[in-house]
Structures are given as structure tokens and as C-alpha cells.
Design a protein around this motif. Structure first.
Motif, short mmCIF file in Angstrom:
data_model
loop_
_atom_site.label_atom_id
_atom_site.label_comp_id
_atom_site.label_asym_id
_atom_site.label_seq_id
_atom_site.Cartn_x
_atom_site.Cartn_y
_atom_site.Cartn_z
N THR A 126 0.85 -1.18 0.00
CA THR A 126 0.00 0.00 0.00
C THR A 126 0.89 1.23 0.00
O THR A 126 2.01 1.21 0.52
N ARG A 127 0.37 2.33 -0.58
CA ARG A 127 1.09 3.60 -0.65
C ARG A 127 0.24 4.67 0.00
O ARG A 127 -0.96 4.77 -0.25
N CYS A 128 0.86 5.50 0.83
CA CYS A 128 0.18 6.62 1.48
C CYS A 128 0.09 7.78 0.49
O CYS A 128 1.10 8.17 -0.11
N SER A 129 -1.10 8.35 0.35
CA SER A 129 -1.29 9.47 -0.58
C SER A 129 -0.65 10.76 -0.07
O SER A 129 -0.34 11.64 -0.87
N ALA A 130 -0.39 10.87 1.22
CA ALA A 130 0.19 12.10 1.78
C ALA A 130 1.71 12.14 1.66
O ALA A 130 2.28 13.15 1.26
N CYS A 131 2.39 11.05 1.98
CA CYS A 131 3.86 11.06 2.01
C CYS A 131 4.50 10.14 0.98
O CYS A 131 5.72 10.11 0.85
N SER A 132 3.69 9.35 0.28
CA SER A 132 4.15 8.41 -0.76
C SER A 132 4.91 7.21 -0.20
O SER A 132 5.50 6.45 -0.97
N ALA A 133 4.94 7.02 1.12
CA ALA A 133 5.59 5.85 1.69
C ALA A 133 4.85 4.58 1.25
O ALA A 133 3.62 4.58 1.15
N VAL A 134 5.62 3.53 0.98
CA VAL A 134 5.05 2.25 0.56
C VAL A 134 5.29 1.25 1.68
O VAL A 134 6.37 1.22 2.29
N PHE A 135 4.29 0.40 1.93
CA PHE A 135 4.36 -0.57 3.02
C PHE A 135 4.13 -1.99 2.52
O PHE A 135 3.25 -2.24 1.70
N PHE A 136 4.95 -2.91 3.02
CA PHE A 136 4.74 -4.34 2.85
C PHE A 136 5.29 -5.01 4.08
O PHE A 136 6.44 -4.75 4.45
N PRO A 137 4.52 -5.85 4.75
CA PRO A 137 3.16 -6.20 4.39
C PRO A 137 2.28 -4.95 4.33
O PRO A 137 2.55 -3.95 4.99
N CYS A 155 4.56 11.48 9.05
CA CYS A 155 3.40 11.77 8.19
C CYS A 155 2.16 12.03 9.03
O CYS A 155 1.93 11.35 10.04
N THR A 156 1.36 12.98 8.62
CA THR A 156 0.10 13.25 9.31
C THR A 156 -1.00 12.30 8.86
O THR A 156 -2.08 12.29 9.43
N GLY A 157 -0.72 11.53 7.84
CA GLY A 157 -1.67 10.51 7.38
C GLY A 157 -2.36 10.89 6.09
O GLY A 157 -2.57 12.06 5.80
N GLY A 158 -2.67 9.87 5.34
CA GLY A 158 -3.37 10.04 4.08
C GLY A 158 -4.08 8.75 3.74
O GLY A 158 -4.03 7.78 4.51
N GLU A 159 -4.75 8.74 2.61
CA GLU A 159 -5.40 7.50 2.18
C GLU A 159 -4.34 6.49 1.77
O GLU A 159 -3.32 6.84 1.20
N LEU A 160 -4.64 5.23 2.05
CA LEU A 160 -3.74 4.15 1.68
C LEU A 160 -4.34 3.41 0.49
O LEU A 160 -5.48 2.95 0.56
N ASP A 189 -3.56 -1.24 5.96
CA ASP A 189 -4.88 -0.77 5.54
C ASP A 189 -5.52 0.19 6.54
O ASP A 189 -6.60 0.70 6.27
N SER A 190 -4.86 0.48 7.67
CA SER A 190 -5.47 1.31 8.70
C SER A 190 -4.89 2.72 8.78
O SER A 190 -5.64 3.69 8.83
N PHE A 191 -3.55 2.86 8.81
CA PHE A 191 -2.94 4.17 8.99
C PHE A 191 -1.53 4.16 8.42
O PHE A 191 -0.91 3.11 8.27
N CYS A 192 -1.01 5.33 8.10
CA CYS A 192 0.35 5.47 7.60
C CYS A 192 1.32 5.19 8.74
O CYS A 192 1.22 5.81 9.80
N ARG A 193 2.26 4.28 8.54
CA ARG A 193 3.23 3.93 9.57
C ARG A 193 4.43 4.88 9.61
O ARG A 193 5.31 4.72 10.44
#
Length: 154
Positions: A32-43, A54-59, A46-50
Motif C-alpha cells: 500500500t502507498r500513502c497518498s500524503a507522504c508516498s511511503a510504501v508498506f509491505f506487508p 506523516c500526518t496521514g493520508g489515504e492508503l 490498511d489502517s494508517f500510515c506507519r
């Protein structure tokens, strides 16, 4: 069962972590990628930007790079915990575990080497690609996962 052939259902060992492409064309890990900071997560997250900055964005779901470079590797000489399945009565065979750096995502992803890949076949920095794999089979299910396979490129 037509003709007495047992049909197994192919089921990902962890739903949503990779595509279900059985032929291997287009097989990808899914993050998943955060729309606010562009960070990518794996695994995937789906809940919040890790990202703590980042103040958070859509994943949003994002396929990860299909190729990366070996960051580290080792052999597993122990029976791993669940969800890995092994018969305690069977002779244990070591497996190869890789840490693969995905440059575009700026992350390292762990996974087993494809069947037949030995420690002697690997070097730090060599290019590998993600391929579909089988974790285990039982009477009705083939449990699928991902493996890392050397590409032959350096």
C-alpha cells in the motif's frame, strides 16, 4: 472427482499480499502507498500510515517492483513457526531465505528462494525476481506464496 483426479483449491497463505497469477506472468507482491507522504508498506497497511513523520493520508493498493537485489541471505536449519507447515516425523531439509531490496520502494522484503536455489547460487547484490510458489499442500488445498528467483543478470 472426474477420472479420480483430486482437485485442490489454490489459496494464498495470506490473502491480499500477492497476486494470484498461477502462470507467473504479472505475478507481484502487493503493498500500500500513502497518498500524503508516498511511503510504501509491505506487508500492506490498511489502517494508517506507519511513517512517523506523516500526518496521514489515504492508503491505496500498489503492486511492488517485480525485481530487486539480494540484500542478505541465509539458510534456515530449523522448523519455522506457523503458517509454515512441516511434518515433525519427516526429515527436515534446510531452506534458503532472502532479504531483497526493492530500490523504487526503498524497502527490504523477506521471502524464501525458489525450489532448487541453493546458498552457493546467491551473492549479495545479484538481481532476483518474485515468482509464485507453493508453501504446502493438503488433501484439498494448495497453499500459495511467493519465492525469489535469480534472474541471471548481475
Amino acid at each position: 472427482m472426474p477420472g479420480g483426479i483430486l482437485t485442490r483449491t489454490r489459496t494464498p497463505v495470506v490473502a491480499g499480499w500477492f497476486t494470484a497469477d498461477e502462470e507467473g506472468t504479472g505475478f507481484r507482491l502487493l503493498g500500500t502507498r500513502c497518498s500524503a507522504c508516498s511511503a510504501v508498506f509491505f506487508p500492506r497497511e490498511d489502517s494508517f500510515c506507519r511513517n512517523p513523520a506523516c500526518t496521514g493520508g489515504e492508503l491505496a493498493p500498489v503492486p511492488l517492483s517485480p525485481r530487486g537485489r539480494v540484500w542478505s541471505y541465509t539458510d534456515g536449519r530449523y522448523r519455522p513457526p506457523a503458517p509454515y507447515v512441516s511434518d515433525p516425523g519427516a526429515e527436515w531439509k534446510p531452506y534458503v531465505l532472502l532479504a531483497v531490496e526493492l530500490e523504487a520502494e526503498r524497502m527490504v522484503v523477506l521471502g524464501q528462494a525458489a525450489p532448487g536455489v541453493e546458498l552457493a547460487d546467491l551473492t549479495v547484490g545479484m538481481e532476483v525476481e518474485v515468482v509464485p510458489g507453493v508453501l504446502n499442500e493438503d488433501a484439498g488445498t494448495t497453499w500459495t506464496t511467493w519465492h525469489w528467483q535469480p534472474t541471471g543478470a548481475r
